[in-house]
Write a protein that holds these residues in place. Structure first.
Motif, PDB file in Angstrom:
ATOM      1  N   ARG A 170       0.882  -1.332   0.098  1.00 42.55           N
ATOM      2  CA  ARG A 170       0.019   0.185  -0.303  1.00 42.55           C
ATOM      3  C   ARG A 170       0.856   1.230  -0.022  1.00 42.55           C
ATOM      4  NH1 ARG A 170      -3.561  -2.994   3.652  1.00 42.55           N
ATOM      5  NH2 ARG A 170      -2.447  -2.151   5.489  1.00 42.55           N
ATOM      6  N   HIS A 171       1.985   1.218   0.749  1.00 46.82           N
ATOM      7  CA  HIS A 171       2.700   2.603   0.917  1.00 46.82           C
ATOM      8  C   HIS A 171       3.452   2.811  -0.208  1.00 46.82           C
ATOM      9  CE1 HIS A 171       4.873   5.502   3.232  1.00 46.82           C
ATOM     10  NE2 HIS A 171       5.950   5.320   2.690  1.00 46.82           N
ATOM     11  N   PHE A 172       3.991   1.817  -0.909  1.00 44.80           N
ATOM     12  CA  PHE A 172       4.814   2.122  -2.082  1.00 44.80           C
ATOM     13  C   PHE A 172       4.025   1.712  -3.440  1.00 44.80           C
ATOM     14  CE2 PHE A 172       8.111   1.294   1.360  1.00 44.80           C
ATOM     15  CZ  PHE A 172       8.704   2.430   0.915  1.00 44.80           C
ATOM     16  N   GLY A 173       2.857   1.326  -3.517  1.00 47.52           N
ATOM     17  CA  GLY A 173       2.134   1.191  -4.654  1.00 47.52           C
ATOM     18  C   GLY A 173       2.763  -0.060  -5.478  1.00 47.52           C
ATOM     19  N   VAL A 174       3.192  -0.873  -4.780  1.00 46.98           N
ATOM     20  CA  VAL A 174       3.852  -2.100  -5.267  1.00 46.98           C
ATOM     21  C   VAL A 174       3.133  -3.421  -5.109  1.00 46.98           C
ATOM     22  CG1 VAL A 174       6.293  -1.163  -5.360  1.00 46.98           C
ATOM     23  CG2 VAL A 174       5.413  -2.683  -3.587  1.00 46.98           C
ATOM     24  N   SER A 175       3.431  -4.398  -5.875  1.00 49.44           N
ATOM     25  CA  SER A 175       2.957  -5.708  -5.616  1.00 49.44           C
ATOM     26  C   SER A 175       3.925  -6.860  -4.998  1.00 49.44           C
ATOM     27  CB  SER A 175       2.108  -6.356  -6.790  1.00 49.44           C
ATOM     28  OG  SER A 175       3.044  -6.757  -7.747  1.00 49.44           O
ATOM     29  N   ILE A 176       3.661  -7.382  -4.151  1.00 49.57           N
ATOM     30  CA  ILE A 176       4.969  -8.211  -3.536  1.00 49.57           C
ATOM     31  C   ILE A 176       4.495  -9.584  -3.424  1.00 49.57           C
ATOM     32  CG2 ILE A 176       6.427  -8.815  -1.409  1.00 49.57           C
ATOM     33  CD1 ILE A 176       6.148  -5.812  -0.967  1.00 49.57           C
ATOM     34  N   LYS A 177       5.156 -10.487  -4.449  1.00 48.57           N
ATOM     35  CA  LYS A 177       4.930 -11.964  -4.117  1.00 48.57           C
ATOM     36  C   LYS A 177       5.896 -12.810  -3.304  1.00 48.57           C
ATOM     37  CE  LYS A 177       3.925 -15.928  -7.147  1.00 48.57           C
ATOM     38  NZ  LYS A 177       2.716 -16.280  -6.294  1.00 48.57           N
ATOM     39  N   ASN A 178       5.560 -13.231  -2.263  1.00 52.37           N
ATOM     40  CA  ASN A 178       6.531 -13.979  -1.539  1.00 52.37           C
ATOM     41  C   ASN A 178       6.294 -15.245  -1.541  1.00 52.37           C
ATOM     42  OD1 ASN A 178       8.515 -14.435   0.606  1.00 52.37           O
ATOM     43  ND2 ASN A 178       6.933 -14.041   2.350  1.00 52.37           N
ATOM     44  N   ASN A 179       7.470 -16.170  -2.286  1.00 53.50           N
ATOM     45  CA  ASN A 179       7.368 -17.499  -2.156  1.00 53.50           C
ATOM     46  C   ASN A 179       8.293 -18.236  -1.044  1.00 53.50           C
ATOM     47  OD1 ASN A 179       6.047 -17.819  -4.678  1.00 53.50           O
ATOM     48  ND2 ASN A 179       7.751 -16.784  -5.694  1.00 53.50           N
ATOM     49  N   ASN A 180       8.502 -17.312   0.118  1.00 49.05           N
ATOM     50  CA  ASN A 180       9.501 -17.735   1.221  1.00 49.05           C
ATOM     51  C   ASN A 180       8.776 -17.861   2.342  1.00 49.05           C
ATOM     52  OD1 ASN A 180      11.478 -18.001   3.232  1.00 49.05           O
ATOM     53  ND2 ASN A 180      12.890 -16.980   2.050  1.00 49.05           N
ATOM     54  N   GLN A 181       8.187 -19.148   2.763  1.00 45.69           N
ATOM     55  CA  GLN A 181       7.422 -19.124   3.736  1.00 45.69           C
ATOM     56  C   GLN A 181       8.046 -19.059   5.271  1.00 45.69           C
ATOM     57  OE1 GLN A 181       4.032 -19.740   3.255  1.00 45.69           O
ATOM     58  NE2 GLN A 181       4.822 -19.248   1.188  1.00 45.69           N
ATOM     59  N   VAL A 182       9.513 -19.163   5.230  1.00 44.26           N
ATOM     60  CA  VAL A 182       9.936 -19.046   6.471  1.00 44.26           C
ATOM     61  C   VAL A 182       9.943 -17.433   6.769  1.00 44.26           C
ATOM     62  CG1 VAL A 182      12.278 -18.949   7.746  1.00 44.26           C
ATOM     63  CG2 VAL A 182      11.586 -20.987   6.448  1.00 44.26           C
ATOM     64  N   LEU A 183      10.184 -16.564   5.674  1.00 45.18           N
ATOM     65  CA  LEU A 183      10.150 -15.331   5.932  1.00 45.18           C
ATOM     66  C   LEU A 183       8.668 -14.628   6.138  1.00 45.18           C
ATOM     67  CD1 LEU A 183      11.345 -12.515   5.510  1.00 45.18           C
ATOM     68  CD2 LEU A 183      10.786 -12.668   2.947  1.00 45.18           C
ATOM     69  N   GLU A 184       7.738 -15.482   5.538  1.00 48.01           N
ATOM     70  CA  GLU A 184       6.334 -15.086   5.701  1.00 48.01           C
ATOM     71  C   GLU A 184       5.853 -15.046   7.173  1.00 48.01           C
ATOM     72  OE1 GLU A 184       2.512 -14.080   3.360  1.00 48.01           O
ATOM     73  OE2 GLU A 184       4.739 -13.832   3.207  1.00 48.01           O
ATOM     74  N   ARG A 185       6.426 -16.038   7.889  1.00 46.25           N
ATOM     75  CA  ARG A 185       5.938 -16.088   9.437  1.00 46.25           C
ATOM     76  C   ARG A 185       6.862 -15.482  10.278  1.00 46.25           C
ATOM     77  NH1 ARG A 185       5.675 -21.267   7.076  1.00 46.25           N
ATOM     78  NH2 ARG A 185       7.702 -21.757   7.970  1.00 46.25           N
ATOM     79  N   GLN A 186       8.089 -14.639   9.711  1.00 49.38           N
ATOM     80  CA  GLN A 186       9.088 -14.066  10.708  1.00 49.38           C
ATOM     81  C   GLN A 186       8.466 -12.900  11.386  1.00 49.38           C
ATOM     82  OE1 GLN A 186      11.479 -14.606  12.554  1.00 49.38           O
ATOM     83  NE2 GLN A 186      13.058 -14.993  11.108  1.00 49.38           N
ATOM     84  N   VAL A 187       8.827 -12.556  12.514  1.00 53.11           N
ATOM     85  CA  VAL A 187       8.134 -11.378  13.297  1.00 53.11           C
ATOM     86  C   VAL A 187       9.267 -10.370  13.575  1.00 53.11           C
ATOM     87  CG1 VAL A 187       7.197 -10.540  15.480  1.00 53.11           C
ATOM     88  CG2 VAL A 187       6.518 -13.026  14.438  1.00 53.11           C
ATOM     89  N   TYR A 188       8.908  -9.095  13.050  1.00 53.85           N
ATOM     90  CA  TYR A 188       9.851  -8.191  13.122  1.00 53.85           C
ATOM     91  C   TYR A 188       9.215  -6.635  13.900  1.00 53.85           C
ATOM     92  CZ  TYR A 188      12.008 -10.105   9.088  1.00 53.85           C
ATOM     93  OH  TYR A 188      12.984 -11.264   8.333  1.00 53.85           O
ATOM     94  N   THR A 189      10.580  -6.121  14.203  1.00 51.21           N
ATOM     95  CA  THR A 189      10.184  -4.694  14.857  1.00 51.21           C
ATOM     96  C   THR A 189      10.918  -3.877  14.095  1.00 51.21           C
ATOM     97  OG1 THR A 189       9.300  -5.464  17.067  1.00 51.21           O
ATOM     98  CG2 THR A 189      10.203  -3.226  17.033  1.00 51.21           C
ATOM     99  N   ALA A 190      10.510  -2.931  13.533  1.00 50.10           N
ATOM    100  CA  ALA A 190      11.437  -1.821  12.710  1.00 50.10           C
ATOM    101  C   ALA A 190      10.595  -0.637  12.384  1.00 50.10           C
ATOM    102  CB  ALA A 190      11.814  -2.373  11.306  1.00 50.10           C
TER     103      ALA A 190
END
Length: 404
Positions: free
Chosen positions: A350-370
């Motif tokens: 939404r912020h950048f007006g892009v589409s992101i397709k994520n094929n990395n399931q480990v990354l998909e579940r990762q939790v971040y603070t940033a």
């Protein structure tokens, strides 16, 4: 068994111009499992009667649905005659299944043009009813159905039906000039594409800052009595002009936010599991769709607190929060606290007006603070990459994150 709740979520995205190509195909595949044509009509007809489809329910009925569906099936029958005996690409899929999917496809596309002749905004492209395509601009739909393309680098006057000036645009601001109250209320609609923010000043002086991917329906002039009501999806910060007689009401999904004069932030994107209202100052009442004045569905919110309405179980919770975290987007700041990458990814889209397709399931579940402010999409992805290694490709406005 067809999951109607999930279909409603996808239809919400379609109505709010946020449906991706992948989700579109999922919607088609799900509806294709319907056992008969009546079930297909039922699913879409029920949706039209809900408040989730703003502006549709007031003047639609079963005959409208049947009329459109019959027109579609007639065109399908004609197409079938043309291709009869010819080779097709459907392979192992039966011709019946193929035509059923085709009917649904035409139904979904025709639904919005036949019923509402509405503007259609995707995260990449805005398509107006005139057929013009614009990737960068806000879309304003006037009360008479006219669609106005708003470029954020220009100034112009917005004229009403009788030629009078109803609003003035100055860059990324749209200000309504009519201060007079009226008995007959007419509505405008404003759609903000991904990658953009926009400021709207309503006729009563209320200032609304709209985040990317948001939609709002509001009166050109407010009624002389009753409430000042607007309909909304997405995320916005409301600085409401005080009026002790006419409360200001924001209708969003299953929740109504009622105030007299205050500042608050509302977030209700179709893909979110909650409708969040954060109060900055003043006081508001959060009321659920059933309008009961009990602790479950109607609560008074205090400054510095958040009310979260669960779309899944229909309950409301309240807690004290750091308000700055929820309104940082107004300054172009992205703040993520203990958030899964699957949710971060949607906010980045939404912020950048892009589409992101994520094929990395480990990354998909990762939790971040940033926290990010000046960084671009590539810099942000590289920052996440330092914590959880992954590879990605960035072409135009499409990001593809490779498999684990």
């Amino acid at each position: 068994m067809i999951n109607k709740k999930y279909i409603d979520e996808l239809l919400d995205k379609l109505v709010n111009n946020q449906l991706t190509e992948e989700e579109y195909h999922k919607l088609i595949a799900i509806i294709d499992k319907a056992e008969n044509q009546e079930e297909i009509k039922g699913i879409l007809g029920e949706y039209l009667e809900t408040e989730k489809a703003p502006g549709f329910a007031s003047n639609r009925n079963e005959k409208d649905v049947d009329k459109l569906f019959n027109r579609i099936m007639k065109s399908i029958d004609e197409d079938e005659l043309e291709v009869k005996g010819k080779e097709t690409w459907v392979g192992k899929i039966s011709m019946y299944q193929f035509y059923k999917v085709a009917a649904v496809l035409i139904f979904l596309v025709g639904l919005f043009y036949f019923f509402n002749n509405d503007a259609f905004i995707s995260q990449d492209t805005a398509i107006t009813t005139s057929g013009c395509i614009d990737k960068d601009n806000v879309i304003l739909k006037l009360a008479d159905g006219e669609v106005v393309v708003i470029s954020q680098n220009e100034q112009k006057e917005i004229l009403g039906r009788k030629g009078g000036i109803v609003a003035e645009q100055n860059g990324s601001w749209l200000t309504y000039t009519g201060k007079n109250k009226t008995k007959k209320v007419s509505y405008n609609e404003l759609s903000i594409p991904y990658g953009k923010k926009f400021d709207l000043v309503l006729a009563d002086g209320t200032h609304v800052t709209l985040n990317a991917g948001s939609w709002i329906k509001y009166p050109v002039q407010f009624s002389i009595d009753g409430s000042r009501k607007v309909f909304f999806k997405g995320e916005a910060y409301f600085d409401v002009a005080e009026d002790k007689i006419r409360p200001f009401v924001v209708k969003t999904g299953a929740v109504g936010v009622e105030v007299l004069g205050t500042e608050f932030n509302v977030s209700n994107y179709p893909e979110d599991s909650q409708i969040n209202t954060v109060l900055v100052e003043g006081s508001v009442k959060i009321r659920a769709k059933n309008n009961k004045d009990d602790k479950t569905s109607s609560r008074l919110l205090l400054p510095g607190h958040k009310a979260a309405w669960s779309n899944e179980n229909g309950s409301m919770t309240m807690e004290k929060v750091d308000v700055s975290k929820y309104i940082a987007w107004k300054e172009g700041i992205l703040r993520f606290e203990n958030m899964q990458f699957s949710d971060i990814r949607r906010k980045l889209e939404r912020h950048f007006g892009v589409s992101i397709k994520n094929n990395n399931q480990v990354l998909e579940r990762q939790v971040y603070t940033a926290t990010f402010k000046e960084e671009g999409i590539e810099e942000i992805l590289n920052a996440f990459k330092e914590d959880t290694p992954f590879e990605f490709e960035l072409n135009d406005n499409r990001v593809i994150i490779k498999t684990d």
